[in-house]
Design a protein around this motif. Structure first.
Motif, PDB file in Angstrom:
ATOM      1  N   GLY A 226      70.550  34.262  37.753  1.00  0.00           N
ATOM      2  CA  GLY A 226      70.488  34.737  36.373  1.00  0.00           C
ATOM      3  C   GLY A 226      70.426  33.595  35.379  1.00  0.00           C
ATOM      4  O   GLY A 226      69.709  33.664  34.374  1.00  0.00           O
ATOM      5  N   SER A 227      71.159  32.517  35.676  1.00  0.00           N
ATOM      6  CA  SER A 227      71.199  31.374  34.763  1.00  0.00           C
ATOM      7  C   SER A 227      69.830  30.730  34.606  1.00  0.00           C
ATOM      8  O   SER A 227      69.397  30.407  33.490  1.00  0.00           O
ATOM      9  N   VAL A 228      69.117  30.526  35.718  1.00  0.00           N
ATOM     10  CA  VAL A 228      67.804  29.888  35.610  1.00  0.00           C
ATOM     11  C   VAL A 228      66.728  30.885  35.209  1.00  0.00           C
ATOM     12  O   VAL A 228      65.686  30.498  34.674  1.00  0.00           O
ATOM     13  N   THR A 229      66.983  32.172  35.433  1.00  0.00           N
ATOM     14  CA  THR A 229      66.045  33.205  34.987  1.00  0.00           C
ATOM     15  C   THR A 229      65.933  33.221  33.474  1.00  0.00           C
ATOM     16  O   THR A 229      64.822  33.243  32.919  1.00  0.00           O
ATOM     17  N   ILE A 230      67.060  33.205  32.773  1.00  0.00           N
ATOM     18  CA  ILE A 230      66.979  33.215  31.311  1.00  0.00           C
ATOM     19  C   ILE A 230      66.530  31.845  30.787  1.00  0.00           C
ATOM     20  O   ILE A 230      65.916  31.760  29.725  1.00  0.00           O
ATOM     21  N   LEU A 231      66.808  30.785  31.557  1.00  0.00           N
ATOM     22  CA  LEU A 231      66.321  29.468  31.157  1.00  0.00           C
ATOM     23  C   LEU A 231      64.794  29.421  31.209  1.00  0.00           C
ATOM     24  O   LEU A 231      64.152  28.829  30.334  1.00  0.00           O
ATOM     25  N   GLU A 232      64.204  30.057  32.204  1.00  0.00           N
ATOM     26  CA  GLU A 232      62.744  30.116  32.291  1.00  0.00           C
ATOM     27  C   GLU A 232      62.163  30.974  31.165  1.00  0.00           C
ATOM     28  O   GLU A 232      61.105  30.650  30.613  1.00  0.00           O
ATOM     29  N   ALA A 233      62.847  32.053  30.813  1.00  0.00           N
ATOM     30  CA  ALA A 233      62.394  32.855  29.676  1.00  0.00           C
ATOM     31  C   ALA A 233      62.399  32.015  28.405  1.00  0.00           C
ATOM     32  O   ALA A 233      61.456  32.075  27.595  1.00  0.00           O
ATOM     33  N   TYR A 234      63.441  31.220  28.231  1.00  0.00           N
ATOM     34  CA  TYR A 234      63.533  30.331  27.073  1.00  0.00           C
ATOM     35  C   TYR A 234      62.378  29.329  27.070  1.00  0.00           C
ATOM     36  O   TYR A 234      61.706  29.140  26.048  1.00  0.00           O
ATOM     37  N   ARG A 235      62.120  28.719  28.216  1.00  0.00           N
ATOM     38  CA  ARG A 235      61.018  27.745  28.298  1.00  0.00           C
ATOM     39  C   ARG A 235      59.682  28.401  27.961  1.00  0.00           C
ATOM     40  O   ARG A 235      58.861  27.840  27.223  1.00  0.00           O
ATOM     41  N   GLY A 236      59.457  29.599  28.492  1.00  0.00           N
ATOM     42  CA  GLY A 236      58.206  30.293  28.222  1.00  0.00           C
ATOM     43  C   GLY A 236      58.024  30.624  26.749  1.00  0.00           C
ATOM     44  O   GLY A 236      56.912  30.539  26.210  1.00  0.00           O
ATOM     45  N   LEU A 237      59.111  30.996  26.087  1.00  0.00           N
ATOM     46  CA  LEU A 237      59.042  31.280  24.656  1.00  0.00           C
ATOM     47  C   LEU A 237      58.723  30.016  23.862  1.00  0.00           C
ATOM     48  O   LEU A 237      57.897  30.037  22.938  1.00  0.00           O
ATOM     49  N   LEU A 238      59.367  28.912  24.234  1.00  0.00           N
ATOM     50  CA  LEU A 238      59.089  27.652  23.539  1.00  0.00           C
ATOM     51  C   LEU A 238      57.638  27.227  23.733  1.00  0.00           C
ATOM     52  O   LEU A 238      56.986  26.765  22.791  1.00  0.00           O
ATOM     53  N   ALA A 239      57.152  27.353  24.950  1.00  0.00           N
ATOM     54  CA  ALA A 239      55.775  26.958  25.244  1.00  0.00           C
ATOM     55  C   ALA A 239      54.766  27.786  24.453  1.00  0.00           C
ATOM     56  O   ALA A 239      53.625  27.346  24.244  1.00  0.00           O
ATOM     57  N   SER A 240      55.190  28.961  23.998  1.00  0.00           N
ATOM     58  CA  SER A 240      54.333  29.830  23.191  1.00  0.00           C
ATOM     59  C   SER A 240      54.601  29.681  21.704  1.00  0.00           C
ATOM     60  O   SER A 240      54.056  30.438  20.898  1.00  0.00           O
ATOM     61  N   ASN A 241      55.459  28.712  21.360  1.00  0.00           N
ATOM     62  CA  ASN A 241      55.820  28.447  19.959  1.00  0.00           C
ATOM     63  C   ASN A 241      56.398  29.686  19.284  1.00  0.00           C
ATOM     64  O   ASN A 241      56.053  30.027  18.143  1.00  0.00           O
ATOM     65  N   TYR A 242      57.311  30.337  19.986  1.00  0.00           N
ATOM     66  CA  TYR A 242      57.927  31.577  19.499  1.00  0.00           C
ATOM     67  C   TYR A 242      58.951  31.299  18.410  1.00  0.00           C
ATOM     68  O   TYR A 242      59.881  30.511  18.604  1.00  0.00           O
ATOM     69  N   THR A 243      58.793  31.959  17.277  1.00  0.00           N
ATOM     70  CA  THR A 243      59.782  31.923  16.203  1.00  0.00           C
ATOM     71  C   THR A 243      60.219  33.351  15.921  1.00  0.00           C
ATOM     72  O   THR A 243      59.411  34.170  15.463  1.00  0.00           O
ATOM     73  N   PRO A 244      61.459  33.693  16.178  1.00  0.00           N
ATOM     74  CA  PRO A 244      61.905  35.074  15.970  1.00  0.00           C
ATOM     75  C   PRO A 244      62.065  35.394  14.488  1.00  0.00           C
ATOM     76  O   PRO A 244      62.251  34.501  13.659  1.00  0.00           O
TER      77      PRO A 244
END
Length: 398
Positions: A226-244
């Motif tokens: 679970g820890s690395v799963t959400i870390l990968e989600a975070y990386r993917g969002l950053l790579a897409s330049n996500y701003t909430p």
């Protein structure tokens, strides 16, 4: 007969103190571990008394740390409420009175999903499981937490644009046992939206534990996955330049295995400040696909918010390539329960039904190389779910 014996042992356990235990599921070797001096590298007083809650229908009981370890080994789930004895309910956030919307951000979500890979999860989990144990009262537990903070920083530096990096803060929520919880915030573009609709949370627990805490505990599935799963989600969002639009937080909790200690401390602190929380989703164990079973995402239906849980099913249908299945978890079974206790909406997704989940947890065999049933592609489905949940609830400020 075995079940009855275990139940009787659990009842007996609550009325005993150190040195007066019957022989139970623990072997003679285990008895020796719990009666010997605490090894170097660990900071725990096995005779310290703690206030433990096994059910909302039962009064809490005082137990030693030694008794807590035994109770957990016997399969009992509990809050250690010594430091957070009362359920101080947070004022109902405005978002709580609103139904979850129909999905309308598919065009934003799908390109991010295309950025997700298993490569980083494999590398990160190999390192995370290389610590002898991530037990929250151990030196290596503290070291693993420090590595995770460092790794989050490296990912942020590599993937976040300059403008996005300025919106990101990583803080350690300090705990007296040494291993701190980690809170990563991406500041939303609209303070008004965050104030009105609340912060969106996703979490996992970073600690691991063997049934006897002094033994090795790689914790690959529980909850390294679970820890690395959400870390990968975070990386993917950053790579897409996500701003909430509204604030998003990623949490990695300490001391889940000690009775949800870390998440209780965090949720209690948020409740005391009346922080408006839109919703909280917990991922605990995301890797295991039992041989001969259908691959699916388990959605816990007890001790969770029903509306948020229904929304999770909708997200899975839209963004994952496998179906959901309902399952039950029991009282205080993971960190989402701390948020429910504090008066917030929470939900919990796990690798399968509990009957089909990984039976190697809390042992030296909780490794990523133990069986082909440990599946990084299965974990990737949970990263997809995480991304869908965050973008659909927190929006995207384009």
């Amino acid at each position: 007969m075995l079940s009855l014996l275990s139940s009787l042992l659990c009842v007996t356990l609550l009325g005993l103190r150190a040195g007066a235990f019957p022989i139970d599921d623990f072997s003679v070797t285990s008895q020796k571990f719990l009666s010997s001096a605490v090894p170097d590298g660990f900071s725990i007083n096995l005779d310290e008394e703690r206030l433990v809650q096994f059910s909302d229908d039962e009064p809490p009981v005082w137990m030693t740390e030694r008794e807590k370890i035994r109770a957990k080994a016997l399969g009992r789930k509990f809050f250690d409420i010594t430091d957070t004895p009362l359920s101080k309910l947070a004022p109902a956030p405005l978002a709580a009175s609103r139904a979850y919307p129909k999905l309308n951000k598919q065009d934003l979500v799908h390109p991010v999903l295309a950025n997700l890979t298993v490569d980083g999860m494999i590398t990160n989990l190999q390192k995370f499981t290389s610590f002898r144990t991530r037990y929250y009262r151990s030196d290596t537990g503290k070291a693993s937490q420090q590595w995770l903070v460092q790794r989050i920083g490296e990912i942020t530096e590599e993937y976040a644009s300059t403008s996005l990096a300025a919106l990101i803060t990583v803080t350690e929520f300090t705990h007296p046992w040494g291993q701190n919880s980690i809170i990563l915030r991406i500041k939303g573009a609209s303070e008004e939206a965050t104030a009105e609709n609340g912060t969106v949370l996703i979490g996992a627990h970073q600690d691991s534990a063997n049934m006897i805490p002094f033994l090795p505990a790689p914790g690959a599935d529980d909850d390294g996955s679970g820890s690395v799963t959400i870390l990968e989600a975070y990386r993917g969002l950053l790579a897409s330049n996500y701003t909430p639009v509204q604030d998003v937080e990623f949490h990695w909790y300490s001391a889940e295995e000690g009775g949800l200690l870390g998440s209780q401390a965090v949720a209690s602190a948020y409740a005391q400040r009346s922080v408006n929380i839109h919703s909280m989703v917990q991922l605990d164990m995301t890797a295991w696909v039992k041989k001969g079973t259908r691959e699916e995402i388990g959605i816990v239906i007890d001790y969770v918010d029903a509306d948020l849980t229904a929304f999770m099913r909708t997200l899975i249908d839209a963004y994952c390539s496998i179906p959901s299945v309902d399952t039950k978890c029991g009282y205080a079974c993971s960190d989402h329960a701390s948020w429910s206790k504090a008066g917030y909406r929470s939900a919990f997704a796990i690798e399968s039904t509990f009957d089909n989940s990984d039976k190697n947890i809390h042992s030296t065999n909780d490794r990523l190389d133990i069986s082909p049933e440990f599946d990084f592609n299965h974990m990737l489905e949970f990263s997809k779910l995480s991304v869908g949940y965050i973008i659909e609830t927190a929006g995207w400020a384009k």
